[in-house]
Design a protein around this motif. Sequence first.
Motif, PDB file in Angstrom:
ATOM      1  N   ARG A 299       0.818  -1.215   0.000  1.00 37.74           N
ATOM      2  CA  ARG A 299       0.000   0.000   0.000  1.00 37.74           C
ATOM      3  C   ARG A 299       0.857   1.273   0.000  1.00 37.74           C
TER       4      ARG A 299
ATOM      5  N   LYS B  17      -4.017   3.429   3.480  1.00 39.09           N
ATOM      6  CA  LYS B  17      -4.651   2.478   4.383  1.00 39.09           C
ATOM      7  C   LYS B  17      -6.149   2.576   4.147  1.00 39.09           C
ATOM      8  N   ASP B  18      -6.785   1.452   3.958  1.00 40.24           N
ATOM      9  CA  ASP B  18      -8.227   1.415   3.688  1.00 40.24           C
ATOM     10  C   ASP B  18      -8.594   2.354   2.535  1.00 40.24           C
ATOM     11  N   ARG B  19      -7.794   2.320   1.495  1.00 42.20           N
ATOM     12  CA  ARG B  19      -8.015   3.088   0.259  1.00 42.20           C
ATOM     13  C   ARG B  19      -7.940   4.597   0.471  1.00 42.20           C
ATOM     14  N   LYS B  20      -7.322   5.036   1.563  1.00 39.55           N
ATOM     15  CA  LYS B  20      -7.142   6.463   1.829  1.00 39.55           C
ATOM     16  C   LYS B  20      -5.665   6.741   2.072  1.00 39.55           C
TER      17      LYS B  20
ATOM     18  N   THR C 232      -2.801   8.133   4.073  1.00 38.44           N
ATOM     19  CA  THR C 232      -2.633   8.464   5.487  1.00 38.44           C
ATOM     20  C   THR C 232      -1.382   9.299   5.755  1.00 38.44           C
TER      21      THR C 232
END
Length: 169
Positions: A50, A77-80, A82
């Motif tokens: 990621r 992380k979780d498609r965002k 960070t």
Amino acid sequence: MRAPARFALLTVAPLLGLLTLAGDARALPEDADQPINIQANEGELDQVNRTGVYRGDVQVDQGTLRIRADKMTVIYKDRKVTRITFNGSPATYQQQLDADEAMVFANARTIVYHTQSERLELRGQATLTQQGNRMQGDRIDYDIVAGRVDAESNDSGPIRMVVEPDRAP
């Protein structure tokens, strides 16, 4: 080896009454509606870890936000996104946080932008400037939301700060 020099801007801000780097605004509202333009000589995306890494003449533009670096590493992380780390000689950042305020300028060998908490970490020959007010040190932490700036200097000497007088009528 001497102890690190440390400076917490919030401690003296009430006394000075004039150095506000963020105010109540995090950025111009129009910036968030603008496309993010990234340019670099090369880039790679590692979906397993990621991360995205861009190298060579990296340029990031979004509205008034402009960042230049030799290398940019993006952590997802979780498609965002960070965290984004910019490395350069130096890496540079600028953004207008409020329509009534001047641009914020920052540079350092490493700039880490924590997207969730809207914080900048400046490491290595760091400088943060707005409205003629300038802070220099080995390390500067800038909490954009809270308008808090902490600076620290290690063996390279003391932190330096220039505060311009309030010229309001």
